[in-house]
Scaffold this motif. Structure first.
Motif, PDB file in Angstrom:
ATOM      1  N   ARG A  71      24.962  -2.835  16.366  1.00  0.00           N
ATOM      2  CA  ARG A  71      25.560  -1.607  16.866  1.00  0.00           C
ATOM      3  C   ARG A  71      24.880  -0.443  16.146  1.00  0.00           C
ATOM      4  N   TYR A  72      24.651   0.628  16.881  1.00  0.00           N
ATOM      5  CA  TYR A  72      23.908   1.779  16.363  1.00  0.00           C
ATOM      6  C   TYR A  72      24.847   2.985  16.312  1.00  0.00           C
ATOM      7  N   PHE A  73      24.734   3.746  15.229  1.00  0.00           N
ATOM      8  CA  PHE A  73      25.618   4.903  15.096  1.00  0.00           C
ATOM      9  C   PHE A  73      24.936   5.989  14.274  1.00  0.00           C
ATOM     10  N   GLY A  74      25.516   7.175  14.307  1.00  0.00           N
ATOM     11  CA  GLY A  74      24.992   8.302  13.543  1.00  0.00           C
ATOM     12  C   GLY A  74      26.030   9.409  13.479  1.00  0.00           C
ATOM     13  N   GLY A  75      25.673  10.474  12.782  1.00  0.00           N
ATOM     14  CA  GLY A  75      26.620  11.576  12.608  1.00  0.00           C
ATOM     15  C   GLY A  75      27.029  12.222  13.915  1.00  0.00           C
ATOM     16  N   GLY A  76      26.100  12.316  14.867  1.00  0.00           N
ATOM     17  CA  GLY A  76      26.423  12.835  16.190  1.00  0.00           C
ATOM     18  C   GLY A  76      27.135  14.176  16.155  1.00  0.00           C
ATOM     19  N   PRO A  77      28.137  14.364  17.046  1.00  0.00           N
ATOM     20  CA  PRO A  77      28.862  15.639  17.100  1.00  0.00           C
ATOM     21  C   PRO A  77      29.575  15.994  15.792  1.00  0.00           C
ATOM     22  N   ALA A  78      29.866  14.988  14.962  1.00  0.00           N
ATOM     23  CA  ALA A  78      30.554  15.268  13.704  1.00  0.00           C
ATOM     24  C   ALA A  78      29.728  16.176  12.801  1.00  0.00           C
ATOM     25  N   LEU A  79      28.395  16.051  12.840  1.00  0.00           N
ATOM     26  CA  LEU A  79      27.545  16.860  11.969  1.00  0.00           C
ATOM     27  C   LEU A  79      27.654  18.335  12.313  1.00  0.00           C
ATOM     28  N   ALA A  80      27.712  18.657  13.608  1.00  0.00           N
ATOM     29  CA  ALA A  80      27.865  20.061  14.015  1.00  0.00           C
ATOM     30  C   ALA A  80      29.225  20.600  13.576  1.00  0.00           C
ATOM     31  N   LYS A  81      30.248  19.781  13.687  1.00  0.00           N
ATOM     32  CA  LYS A  81      31.574  20.214  13.255  1.00  0.00           C
ATOM     33  C   LYS A  81      31.610  20.436  11.738  1.00  0.00           C
ATOM     34  N   LEU A  82      30.954  19.569  11.000  1.00  0.00           N
ATOM     35  CA  LEU A  82      30.888  19.736   9.549  1.00  0.00           C
ATOM     36  C   LEU A  82      30.139  21.014   9.176  1.00  0.00           C
ATOM     37  N   GLU A  83      29.091  21.317   9.904  1.00  0.00           N
ATOM     38  CA  GLU A  83      28.339  22.540   9.629  1.00  0.00           C
ATOM     39  C   GLU A  83      29.214  23.774   9.841  1.00  0.00           C
ATOM     40  N   GLU A  84      30.049  23.760  10.865  1.00  0.00           N
ATOM     41  CA  GLU A  84      30.958  24.882  11.102  1.00  0.00           C
ATOM     42  C   GLU A  84      31.935  25.047   9.941  1.00  0.00           C
TER      43      GLU A  84
END
Length: 545
Positions: free
Chosen positions: A265-278
Motif C-alpha cells: 500500500r502506498y501513502f504520503g502526506g497528500g492534502p494533510a501537508l497543505a493543511k499543516l502549512e496553513e
C-alpha cells in the motif's frame, strides 16, 4: 434468534463474564487512587485479550466497559506523568507502566474481538456491526501505547506491525477499512485506515529528534490530520511511502521500488501537508486560536517547530544523513544549556573593542571601557563516550548515571580535549534502553560560535521615542545571543541562537559589539528548543532617531 442461541452458549472462566459483571467489579475501584486503579484496570484488559471462552460480542462489550473505566483515570495519570516528562526516574516509570499496560491491553482485547470474527467463533454474527469500531479502537490503542514509549525515547515495538497490518487487511476484505465511524463521543469521524495512518506517521516522523513535549504535540497534530493522508493500492505521485501488509516491517520511503505487489500500500502526506502549512503560517503570525492549539500547554512557537518538523519528514523529500560517519573511541566533555555555552565560547561585548562584520568575522580594534557582564551559571561538564563522528555530527554513548538532563532539543557545549575550543551542538536523537543506558546523536551547529549581547529596539518603523521611559531615559531589553559564523544558512540568511523567550519576529536589535552600532532584524523562527530559539536574521541600517 441470536439472543436465544446465546442462552445456550458456554461462558468463559472469568469474573467479568458480562458487561454487567464488569461494571460491578470496576465500581469497587471508585475510591482507589487513579494510578493504582489504572494498574488494576490494565490487568483486566490483559485478561480480556488472553482468556478464551468469550463470545465475540461479550468480549467487545466487556472490553468497552474496561476501557471506559480506564479512560476516566488516564487523564489524571498522564498529567502526573507529563509533569515529570524531563525526569527519567523511578516515579516517572511507575506512572508510565500502567498507562502503557492499559493501552496495550485494550489494543489486544479489541483485536481479539476482530480475530474471533475472522475465525468464526461464537458471537461472530452478533459483532459484525461493531467490527469497524473494534478495528479503529484496537489500532488507536496501539498508537497510544506506542506514543507512551516514544515519550520515554524507547523505540516503537517492532512486533506490533504484523498485528496492525493483519487488522487492516481483514478490514479490506470486509470492505470496512474506509468506513467512517465515531470512535468516541465528541470526536470527529475516523476510519480504521486513518487510525493506521496515524501510526505510520508516528513511525516516519523521526520523533526521537524532538523534545518530549513536542513528541506529544506531534502525536496530537497527527491525530487531527492523518485522515487526510494520500493512500493508494498502486504507486502514485503523491504517495512517497510504502508498506507491505504481508511483511512485519515498518513503513519506508519509496525510492527505487520493485514491481508493485498485491500486499503493498502506498501513502504520503497528500492534502494533510497543505493543511499543516496553513496552520504553521497562522501559528508563525501568532494568529492561531486557543481551540486550535492542541492544548494550553503548547506555545505557538512550539506548534511552528513541530509542524515544520512533520512537514519535513512526511514531505516529498525527507532528510537523510549527508555526511559519512567514521567509528571512533574517544571521550568528549559535554556541558548543558545556552548560558553555560555562553561562558565557554568566544565572548565579546561593547567594551571589547571588537567589530563584527556582515560575514560574521570578528575584528579587534581599540578597547573601550564599557562592559556588560553575563550572569554566572554553574555547570559542570560531563565526560561522555563518542562512538562515531562525521564533520557535523557525533554519536554518543552516555555513561550510566550521567546525562539525566539529556533529551532532544537540548543545547550542548562540546569540547574534544582540554584546551580545544567549545563547539555548539544540539541533541538531535535519543534512544533509551530499559536498562537506563542512553544513546544520542548530536548535530554540531557551529565550531566557531561567538557570544554577544543584543539590545532589543523594536519593530522597524517604530520611533525611538516610543521606548522612552517615564523617567526621561530609554528602557531597553538586553539578551544574550550566540552568533554562528559557520552554521548552515536558512533561505540564504545567517542564523543565530537567542535565549528562549517571548519575542516576535521582525524585531530590530542592536548588536552590542564595538564602538559603531550594528543592527539586525530577526526574520524567522526556525526552531524552538529547550532553552534557545534558532532564528534567521538580516543586517539592517541603524534606525533613525
Amino acid at each position: 434468534m441470536y439472543e436465544i442461541l446465546k442462552l445456550f452458549e458456554s461462558k468463559p472462566d472469568h469474573p467479568m463474564v458480562s458487561a454487567d459483571a464488569a461494571r460491578r467489579i470496576l465500581a469497587d475501584l471508585a475510591k482507589t487512587e487513579p494510578a493504582a486503579a489504572l494498574e488494576q484496570i490494565a490487568h483486566w484488559a490483559g485478561t480480556l485479550r488472553d482468556v478464551d471462552g468469550f463470545s465475540c460480542d461479550d468480549r467487545f462489550e466487556v472490553t468497552a466497559e474496561i476501557e471506559a473505566a480506564g479512560r476516566k483515570r488516564v487523564d489524571a495519570v498522564f498529567a502526573a506523568f507529563f509533569g515529570r516528562i524531563h525526569k527519567r526516574d523511578f516515579t516517572q516509570r511507575k506512572l508510565f507502566e500502567p498507562l502503557y499496560a492499559f493501552w496495550n491491553g485494550i489494543a489486544g482485547a479489541y483485536g481479539r474481538c476482530v480475530l474471533g470474527h475472522e475465525r468464526g467463533e461464537k458471537g461472530a454474527g452478533r459483532i459484525r456491526k461493531d467490527l469497524p469500531l473494534a478495528l479503529a479502537r484496537s489500532i488507536r490503542a496501539t498508537g497510544m501505547a506506542e506514543r507512551m514509549r516514544l515519550l520515554r525515547y524507547i523505540g516503537l515495538d517492532a512486533d506490533m506491525w504484523q498485528a496492525l497490518y493483519h487488522l487492516l487487511a481483514y478490514a479490506e476484505i470486509l470492505g470496512i477499512d474506509a468506513q467512517a465511524i465515531t470512535a468516541y463521543p465528541r470526536e470527529v469521524h475516523t476510519t480504521p485506515r486513518a487510525e493506521l495512518l496515524r501510526m505510520m506517521g508516528l513511525s516516519l516522523a523521526a520523533l526521537h529528534e524532538l523534545p518530549p513535549e513536542q513528541v506529544e504535540l506531534a502525536g496530537r497534530v497527527l491525530d487531527r490530520y492523518a485522515i487526510s493522508f494520500a493512500w493508494s493500492r498502486e504507486p502514485a505521485p503523491e504517495c512517497n511511502f510504502v508498506v507491505d501488509l504481508a511483511a512485519p516491517a515498518a513503513p519506508w520511503q519509496l525510492k527505487d521500488e520493485k514491481a508493485p505487489a498485491a500486499s503493498k500500500r502506498y501513502f504520503g502526506g497528500g492534502p494533510a501537508l497543505a493543511k499543516l502549512e496553513e496552520i504553521e503560517q497562522l501559528a508563525a503570525n501568532n494568529l492561531l486560536s486557543e481551540e486550535a492549539r492542541y492544548g494550553k500547554e503548547f506555545s505557538q512557537a512550539q506548534i511552528v517547530t513541530v509542524i515544520r518538523h512533520l512537514r519535513t519528514y512526511l514531505g516529498a523529500d525527507p532528510p537523510h544523513r549527508r555526511f559519512p560517519r567514521a567509528s571512533v573511541n574517544d571521550e568528549v566533555s559535554v556541558v548543558k544549556g545556552f548560558r553555560a555555552i555562553c561562558q565557554r565560547v568566544t565572548t565579546v561585548d561593547v567594551g571589547s573593542g571588537s567589530a563584527l562584520g556582515e560575514d560574521l568575522s570578528l575584528k579587534q580594534h581599540k578597547k573601550s571601557a564599557v562592559h556588560l557582564a553575563a550572569e554566572e551559571v554553574e555547570a559542570v561538564p560531563e565526560v561522555w563516550h563518542m562512538k562515531d563522528r562525521s564533520n557535523w555530527g557525533i554519536g554518543i554513548d552516555v555513561p550510566q548515571g550521567l546525562g539525566l538532563w539529556a533529551e532532544p532539543g537540548v543545547l550542548c557545549g562540546i569540547q574534544e580535549h582540554e584546551g580545544a575550543p567549545w563547539w555548539v551542538g544540539i541533541i538531535r536523537r535519543l534512544n533509551a534502553e530499559d536498562s537506563g543506558r542512553l544513546h544520542c546523536g548530536l548535530w554540531i551547529l557551529s565550531k566557531k560560535s561567538i557570544s554577544v549581547f543584543l539590545r532589543v529596539i523594536g519593530k522597524e518603523g517604530e520611533k525611538a521615542s516610543n521606548w522612552e521611559s517615564s523617567s526621561g531615559g530609554f528602557s531597553y531589553r538586553y539578551m544574550r545571543a550566540l552568533v554562528l559564523p559557520d552554521a548552515l544558512k536558512s533561505n540564504d540568511h545567517p542564523v543565530m541562537l537567542i535565549e528562549r523567550q517571548e519575542i516576535g519576529m521582525g524585531e530590530l536589535c542592536e548588536v552590542m559589539v564595538g564602538e559603531h552600532s550594528r543592527h539586525v532584524q530577526l526574520l524567522e523562527l526556525i526552531e524552538e528548543g529547550a532553552d534557545y530559539m534558532r532564528v534567521a536574521f538580516v543586517w539592517k541600517a541603524p534606525p533613525a532617531h
